[in-house]
Scaffold this motif. Structure first.
Motif, PDB file in Angstrom:
ATOM      1  N   THR A 198      20.130 -22.894  11.586  1.00  0.00           N
ATOM      2  CA  THR A 198      21.399 -22.801  12.308  1.00  0.00           C
ATOM      3  C   THR A 198      22.155 -21.542  11.890  1.00  0.00           C
ATOM      4  N   LEU A 199      22.989 -21.081  12.782  1.00  0.00           N
ATOM      5  CA  LEU A 199      23.812 -19.911  12.494  1.00  0.00           C
ATOM      6  C   LEU A 199      24.791 -20.187  11.356  1.00  0.00           C
ATOM      7  N   SER A 200      25.173 -21.423  11.180  1.00  0.00           N
ATOM      8  CA  SER A 200      26.106 -21.759  10.100  1.00  0.00           C
ATOM      9  C   SER A 200      25.517 -21.455   8.724  1.00  0.00           C
ATOM     10  N   GLN A 201      24.216 -21.271   8.633  1.00  0.00           N
ATOM     11  CA  GLN A 201      23.578 -20.943   7.363  1.00  0.00           C
ATOM     12  C   GLN A 201      23.640 -19.446   7.034  1.00  0.00           C
ATOM     13  N   LEU A 202      24.048 -18.619   7.984  1.00  0.00           N
ATOM     14  CA  LEU A 202      24.061 -17.167   7.751  1.00  0.00           C
ATOM     15  C   LEU A 202      24.951 -16.754   6.583  1.00  0.00           C
ATOM     16  N   PRO A 203      26.185 -17.257   6.462  1.00  0.00           N
ATOM     17  CA  PRO A 203      26.988 -16.889   5.287  1.00  0.00           C
ATOM     18  C   PRO A 203      26.374 -17.369   3.972  1.00  0.00           C
ATOM     19  N   VAL A 204      25.678 -18.508   4.010  1.00  0.00           N
ATOM     20  CA  VAL A 204      25.021 -19.029   2.814  1.00  0.00           C
ATOM     21  C   VAL A 204      23.887 -18.078   2.416  1.00  0.00           C
ATOM     22  N   LEU A 205      23.159 -17.569   3.409  1.00  0.00           N
ATOM     23  CA  LEU A 205      22.114 -16.589   3.139  1.00  0.00           C
ATOM     24  C   LEU A 205      22.710 -15.326   2.527  1.00  0.00           C
ATOM     25  N   ALA A 206      23.804 -14.853   3.108  1.00  0.00           N
ATOM     26  CA  ALA A 206      24.458 -13.650   2.583  1.00  0.00           C
ATOM     27  C   ALA A 206      24.896 -13.856   1.135  1.00  0.00           C
TER      28      ALA A 206
ATOM     29  N   HIS B 259       0.811  -1.210   0.000  1.00  0.00           N
ATOM     30  CA  HIS B 259       0.000   0.000   0.000  1.00  0.00           C
ATOM     31  C   HIS B 259       0.850   1.268   0.000  1.00  0.00           C
ATOM     32  N   VAL B 260       2.144   1.144   0.197  1.00  0.00           N
ATOM     33  CA  VAL B 260       3.050   2.291   0.140  1.00  0.00           C
ATOM     34  C   VAL B 260       3.539   2.430  -1.297  1.00  0.00           C
ATOM     35  N   ALA B 261       3.346   3.598  -1.856  1.00  0.00           N
ATOM     36  CA  ALA B 261       3.748   3.839  -3.252  1.00  0.00           C
ATOM     37  C   ALA B 261       5.233   3.549  -3.437  1.00  0.00           C
ATOM     38  N   GLY B 262       5.547   2.759  -4.451  1.00  0.00           N
ATOM     39  CA  GLY B 262       6.937   2.457  -4.770  1.00  0.00           C
ATOM     40  C   GLY B 262       7.555   1.333  -3.961  1.00  0.00           C
ATOM     41  N   ARG B 263       6.777   0.674  -3.134  1.00  0.00           N
ATOM     42  CA  ARG B 263       7.298  -0.436  -2.333  1.00  0.00           C
ATOM     43  C   ARG B 263       6.716  -1.745  -2.841  1.00  0.00           C
ATOM     44  N   VAL B 264       7.587  -2.742  -2.970  1.00  0.00           N
ATOM     45  CA  VAL B 264       7.159  -4.098  -3.278  1.00  0.00           C
ATOM     46  C   VAL B 264       7.627  -4.998  -2.148  1.00  0.00           C
ATOM     47  N   ALA B 265       6.952  -6.129  -2.005  1.00  0.00           N
ATOM     48  CA  ALA B 265       7.280  -6.995  -0.875  1.00  0.00           C
ATOM     49  C   ALA B 265       7.050  -8.456  -1.230  1.00  0.00           C
ATOM     50  N   PHE B 266       7.622  -9.286  -0.376  1.00  0.00           N
ATOM     51  CA  PHE B 266       7.492 -10.728  -0.514  1.00  0.00           C
ATOM     52  C   PHE B 266       7.325 -11.324   0.876  1.00  0.00           C
ATOM     53  N   ARG B 267       6.442 -12.325   0.953  1.00  0.00           N
ATOM     54  CA  ARG B 267       6.327 -13.120   2.175  1.00  0.00           C
ATOM     55  C   ARG B 267       6.228 -14.577   1.737  1.00  0.00           C
ATOM     56  N   GLY B 268       7.114 -15.398   2.258  1.00  0.00           N
ATOM     57  CA  GLY B 268       7.177 -16.812   1.893  1.00  0.00           C
ATOM     58  C   GLY B 268       8.490 -17.404   2.349  1.00  0.00           C
ATOM     59  N   GLU B 269       9.199 -18.086   1.452  1.00  0.00           N
ATOM     60  CA  GLU B 269      10.509 -18.656   1.753  1.00  0.00           C
ATOM     61  C   GLU B 269      11.503 -18.201   0.693  1.00  0.00           C
ATOM     62  N   ILE B 270      12.751 -18.052   1.110  1.00  0.00           N
ATOM     63  CA  ILE B 270      13.824 -17.683   0.196  1.00  0.00           C
ATOM     64  C   ILE B 270      14.850 -18.811   0.205  1.00  0.00           C
ATOM     65  N   LEU B 271      15.019 -19.446  -0.943  1.00  0.00           N
ATOM     66  CA  LEU B 271      15.982 -20.548  -1.040  1.00  0.00           C
ATOM     67  C   LEU B 271      17.405 -20.018  -0.886  1.00  0.00           C
ATOM     68  N   LEU B 272      18.215 -20.759  -0.142  1.00  0.00           N
ATOM     69  CA  LEU B 272      19.616 -20.380   0.045  1.00  0.00           C
ATOM     70  C   LEU B 272      20.489 -20.912  -1.073  1.00  0.00           C
ATOM     71  N   THR B 273      20.051 -22.006  -1.663  1.00  0.00           N
ATOM     72  CA  THR B 273      20.777 -22.599  -2.780  1.00  0.00           C
ATOM     73  C   THR B 273      19.762 -22.862  -3.887  1.00  0.00           C
ATOM     74  N   GLU B 274      20.217 -23.359  -5.003  1.00  0.00           N
ATOM     75  CA  GLU B 274      19.293 -23.637  -6.090  1.00  0.00           C
ATOM     76  C   GLU B 274      18.450 -24.874  -5.829  1.00  0.00           C
ATOM     77  N   ALA B 275      18.849 -25.657  -4.840  1.00  0.00           N
ATOM     78  CA  ALA B 275      18.052 -26.822  -4.445  1.00  0.00           C
ATOM     79  C   ALA B 275      16.866 -26.343  -3.612  1.00  0.00           C
ATOM     80  N   ALA B 276      15.979 -27.242  -3.281  1.00  0.00           N
ATOM     81  CA  ALA B 276      14.778 -26.867  -2.529  1.00  0.00           C
ATOM     82  C   ALA B 276      15.065 -26.561  -1.060  1.00  0.00           C
ATOM     83  N   ALA B 277      16.172 -26.988  -0.539  1.00  0.00           N
ATOM     84  CA  ALA B 277      16.489 -26.729   0.865  1.00  0.00           C
ATOM     85  C   ALA B 277      17.988 -26.522   0.967  1.00  0.00           C
ATOM     86  N   PRO B 278      18.460 -25.785   1.909  1.00  0.00           N
ATOM     87  CA  PRO B 278      17.755 -25.074   2.980  1.00  0.00           C
ATOM     88  C   PRO B 278      17.165 -23.761   2.479  1.00  0.00           C
ATOM     89  N   ALA B 279      16.378 -23.147   3.355  1.00  0.00           N
ATOM     90  CA  ALA B 279      15.733 -21.891   2.998  1.00  0.00           C
ATOM     91  C   ALA B 279      15.636 -20.984   4.216  1.00  0.00           C
TER      92      ALA B 279
END
Length: 173
Positions: free
Chosen positions: A70-78, A26-46
């Protein structure tokens, strides 16, 4: 043209799965997403319970929240998000193996990420409490308005936690 075109979300489109919202808010110029974001091209982890927003014509996300196992996934997310993370964004990651009561910020390059423990409550509910938002009002909003309220709460959030390197944080779990 997709609803998220010309935004940081467009570059991540292939990683955005299980959307409950993917498009303008509802804010002009803003787009958003709610769901899951894959960390790799495989289906998991996310990054589960992910909520993200970006301004159109901006190269980075202005707001991101979600849960990692796990915290070990943080660099993969980055790595997965790449240039979508920026120093001026607000990023809140709840992590399953961070000890209850621990809260800190970790630098991922120039970007600071809030790292918080996950206590089996939804990320959405955690953020409502974290940003002191009115739960009664939030219940009346549609998904886009809920994301707007969270993004605005994040933008106003200015509290700082101990700043740790990734290695220091990893030693604490």
């Amino acid at each position: 043209m997709t609803a998220i075109a010309n935004s940081a979300l467009d570059a991540l489109d292939a990683r955005l799965v299980k959307p409950t919202h993917k498009g303008p808010t509802h804010v002009a110029g803003r787009v958003a997403f709610r769901g899951e974001i894959l960390l790799t091209e495989a289906a998991a982890p996310a990054l589960t319970s992910a909520i993200a927003s970006a301004d159109t014509n901006a190269a980075s996300l202005s707001f991101l929240a979600g849960q990692l196992a796990t915290l070990s996934q943080l660099p993969v997310l980055a790595d997965a998000l790449g240039d979508a993370l920026a120093p001026n964004g607000k990023y809140f990651i709840y992590v399953g193996d961070v000890k209850r009561g621990d809260r800190y910020q970790i630098a991922l390059g120039e970007t600071l990420v809030y790292v918080l423990p996950y206590d089996d409550v939804s990320v959405y509910n955690e953020l409502i409490d974290f940003f002191y938002l009115d739960k009664t009002k939030m219940k009346k909003f549609d998904t886009a308005a809920k994301i707007d309220a969270l993004a605005e709460g994040a933008a106003k959030y200015g509290e700082s936690f101990p700043k740790l390197t990734y290695e220091e944080a990893l030693a604490r779990v």
